[in-house]
Design a protein around this motif. Structure first.
Motif, PDB file in Angstrom:
ATOM      1  N   GLY A 174      21.691  11.217  14.154  1.00 25.80           N
ATOM      2  CA  GLY A 174      20.751  10.452  13.327  1.00 25.80           C
ATOM      3  C   GLY A 174      21.485   9.680  12.236  1.00 25.80           C
ATOM      4  N   LEU A 177      23.312   6.744  13.705  1.00 29.80           N
ATOM      5  CA  LEU A 177      22.368   5.662  14.044  1.00 29.80           C
ATOM      6  C   LEU A 177      21.904   4.939  12.785  1.00 29.80           C
ATOM      7  CD1 LEU A 177      20.305   7.463  16.831  1.00 29.80           C
ATOM      8  CD2 LEU A 177      21.693   5.411  17.134  1.00 29.80           C
ATOM      9  N   ARG A 178      21.645   5.692  11.724  1.00 29.83           N
ATOM     10  CA  ARG A 178      21.203   5.034  10.482  1.00 29.83           C
ATOM     11  C   ARG A 178      22.312   4.143   9.928  1.00 29.83           C
ATOM     12  NH1 ARG A 178      17.887   9.696  10.165  1.00 29.83           N
ATOM     13  NH2 ARG A 178      19.670  11.013   9.703  1.00 29.83           N
ATOM     14  N   CYS A 195      12.886   2.538  16.557  1.00 28.16           N
ATOM     15  CA  CYS A 195      12.881   3.857  17.222  1.00 28.16           C
ATOM     16  C   CYS A 195      12.742   4.970  16.195  1.00 28.16           C
ATOM     17  CB  CYS A 195      14.172   4.064  18.023  1.00 28.16           C
ATOM     18  SG  CYS A 195      14.229   3.134  19.554  1.00 28.16           S
ATOM     19  N   GLU A 200      11.093   7.721  18.251  1.00 23.72           N
ATOM     20  CA  GLU A 200      11.517   7.554  19.648  1.00 23.72           C
ATOM     21  C   GLU A 200      13.035   7.653  19.767  1.00 23.72           C
ATOM     22  OE1 GLU A 200       9.784   3.794  20.466  1.00 23.72           O
ATOM     23  OE2 GLU A 200       7.751   4.634  20.569  1.00 23.72           O
ATOM     24  N   VAL A 202      16.607   6.356  20.741  1.00 24.34           N
ATOM     25  CA  VAL A 202      17.380   5.122  20.915  1.00 24.34           C
ATOM     26  C   VAL A 202      18.088   5.193  22.280  1.00 24.34           C
ATOM     27  CG1 VAL A 202      19.374   3.839  19.991  1.00 24.34           C
ATOM     28  CG2 VAL A 202      17.717   4.894  18.424  1.00 24.34           C
ATOM     29  N   GLY A 231      21.583  17.104  16.328  1.00 19.42           N
ATOM     30  CA  GLY A 231      20.448  16.257  16.719  1.00 19.42           C
ATOM     31  C   GLY A 231      20.697  15.482  17.999  1.00 19.42           C
ATOM     32  N   ARG A 234      19.002  14.592  22.736  1.00 17.41           N
ATOM     33  CA  ARG A 234      17.548  14.735  22.598  1.00 17.41           C
ATOM     34  C   ARG A 234      16.827  14.374  23.881  1.00 17.41           C
ATOM     35  NH1 ARG A 234      17.972  14.009  16.734  1.00 17.41           N
ATOM     36  NH2 ARG A 234      15.891  14.221  15.851  1.00 17.41           N
ATOM     37  N   GLN A 238      20.966  11.509  27.958  1.00 20.59           N
ATOM     38  CA  GLN A 238      22.045  11.566  26.965  1.00 20.59           C
ATOM     39  C   GLN A 238      22.982  12.733  27.266  1.00 20.59           C
ATOM     40  OE1 GLN A 238      19.798  12.261  23.366  1.00 20.59           O
ATOM     41  NE2 GLN A 238      20.108  10.158  22.681  1.00 20.59           N
ATOM     42  N   ARG A 275      14.111   8.650   3.525  1.00 20.11           N
ATOM     43  CA  ARG A 275      14.110   8.395   4.972  1.00 20.11           C
ATOM     44  C   ARG A 275      12.779   7.798   5.415  1.00 20.11           C
ATOM     45  NH1 ARG A 275      17.017  12.899   8.729  1.00 20.11           N
ATOM     46  NH2 ARG A 275      15.411  12.065  10.132  1.00 20.11           N
ATOM     47  N   ASP A 277      11.352   8.029   8.104  1.00 20.32           N
ATOM     48  CA  ASP A 277      10.573   8.860   9.035  1.00 20.32           C
ATOM     49  C   ASP A 277      10.143  10.188   8.436  1.00 20.32           C
ATOM     50  OD1 ASP A 277      13.145   9.833   8.929  1.00 20.32           O
ATOM     51  OD2 ASP A 277      13.374  10.110  11.091  1.00 20.32           O
ATOM     52  N   ARG A 286       7.541  12.396  15.789  1.00 21.19           N
ATOM     53  CA  ARG A 286       8.821  13.084  16.059  1.00 21.19           C
ATOM     54  C   ARG A 286       8.565  14.437  16.729  1.00 21.19           C
ATOM     55  NH1 ARG A 286      11.243  13.017  10.197  1.00 21.19           N
ATOM     56  NH2 ARG A 286      13.102  13.955  11.067  1.00 21.19           N
TER      57      ARG A 286
END
Ligand SMILES: Nc1ncnc2c1ncn2[C@@H]1O[C@H](COP(=O)(O)OP(=O)(O)OP(=O)(O)O)[C@@H](O)[C@H]1O
Ligand SMILES: O=c1ccn([C@@H]2O[C@H](COP(=O)(O)O)[C@@H](O)[C@H]2O)c(=O)[nH]1
Length: 335
Positions: A174, A177-178, A195, A200, A202, A231, A234, A238, A275, A277, A286
């Motif tokens: 996470g 990605l951020r 996402c 969702e 990615v 994390g 998921r 992946q 954040r 989310d 989530r």
């Protein structure tokens, strides 16, 4: 696996660009075509999980329809040239051959170009680093623990402690990605933002590339070869891709926590985390993604006997004590 040549090429291109770029980021902007590819690969990987159905399926009904319609199209096309009563008879001397010659010449040239380009490509079915499908890192030299659990189960909290005491490198998918989302010029920024807000996943190409880059960078700069991958994975695709091209995981550390407690923690964290989310609506999404998409990954590893499950409802200290106890039993001196 049902993989197109252009798909493989795009994957290799993505990996080439990412491995050239700054650590833990996807380097230079890619053409829009590759953006679409991320999705098409996802579909093909799903197909692989579903026992390679796509490879054996007949052409789609739309494709069949096109094939069937062709004779009709030809008939109506030719009906005009057969001439009505006012059409003058065709004079064979008026037929020109040079357009056919041009078409044949262009076709042959194109074919030769295609064949030559194909020769330049590396062997197919390779993914990362332009090699074979052998993982980039051997599990004998690199230890990877996947850390999973619902949103807010306490994965990050426990990883920090393991880093402190056992010299792991903590890589949060996470967080990576951020960081990529906020990197100026990233072509994936908006995709990642959407996402994350919607809870969702990615497309795996992006996340696997970020993780592989971060691992390479860590090994090169610190020599640390023990990774907590937080994390991730998921989603089944992946997991398969990471273990195929990056490194097989030693085990999955799974933090088990009821939704009500996770929601309470996330809403509390949301007061200060910033954040996008950590709000009620995103949290609900989530949770759904976790139950529908991520829990099956944990279950699959569990069936292989690779899950270490820890009750995450107690205090952070108690959860940590249980974690260390179980990891010592599972890993011995690899901890
Ligand atoms: N055992 C615990 N008891 C109570 N609160 C906890 C516990 N573990 C973590 N927390 C708190 O809950 C929140 C979520 O923890 P953390 O960020 O570690 O979860 P996470 O699983 O990494 O979340 P995410 O999946 O959203 O990244 C944090 O505010 C943390 O301080
Ligand atoms: O492999 C991954 C990991 C994460 N995501 C996206 O990021 C958010 C936040 O993840 P945290 O672990 O809670 O920091 C997650 O909801 C996903 O949208 C992902 O797509 N793939």
């Amino acid at each position: 696996m049902a993989t197109t040549a252009s798909g493989r090429q795009a994957w290799r291109q993505l990996m080439r660009n990412t491995s050239r770029g700054p650590a833990s980021s996807l380097s230079k902007p890619q053409p829009q075509q590759q953006y679409r590819f991320a999705f098409s690969r996802q579909v093909s990987s799903k197909a692989r999980v579903a026992s390679g159905r796509a490879a054996s399926q007949p052409p789609s009904s739309i494709f069949r329809q096109q094939q069937q319609q062709q004779p009709f199209a030809q008939r109506s096309y030719s009906s005009g040239s057969q001439g009505g009563k006012n059409t003058p008879p065709r004079n064979s001397q008026q037929v020109k051959f040079w357009p056919f010659v041009v078409v044949i010449a262009l076709g042959s040239g194109g074919y030769v170009l295609l064949v030559n380009r194909r020769k330049e490509m590396p062997p197919t079915d390779t993914a990362s680093s332009g090699g074979s499908s052998t993982p980039a890192f051997s599990p004998a030299e690199v230890t990877v623990l996947f850390v999973l659990g619902g949103p807010g189960a306490g994965k990050g909290t426990q990883c920090s402690r393991l880093v402190r005491d056992y010299h792991f490198k903590h890589l949060s998918a996470g967080d990576l990605l951020r960081a990529e989302q906020d990197r100026p010029g990233s072509q994936y920024g908006q995709l990642i933002r959407d996402c994350i807000k919607n809870g969702e996943i990615v497309p795996m190409e992006v996340t696997v590339a970020l993780l592989e880059n971060a691992m390479r960078e860590t090994i090169a700069s610190t020599g640390v070869r023990k990774f907590l991958i937080d994390g991730f994975p998921r989603k089944m695709d992946q997991a398969l891709k990471f273990e195929e091209i990056v490194c097989p995981a030693r085990l999955v550390l799974f933090y088990d926590c009821p939704e009500a407690e996770m929601e309470r923690r996330l809403l509390e964290r949301g007061k200060t985390s910033g954040r996008a989310d950590d709000n009620a609506e995103s949290i609900r999404k989530r949770f759904r993604t976790f139950v529908e998409t991520s829990m099956p990954v944990v279950d699959a590893y569990d069936r292989e006997g690779r899950v270490v499950k820890v009750d995450a409802t107690a205090t952070p200290d108690q959860v940590y004590a249980a974690t260390v106890d179980k990891l010592k039993k599972a890993l011995g001196d690899k901890l």
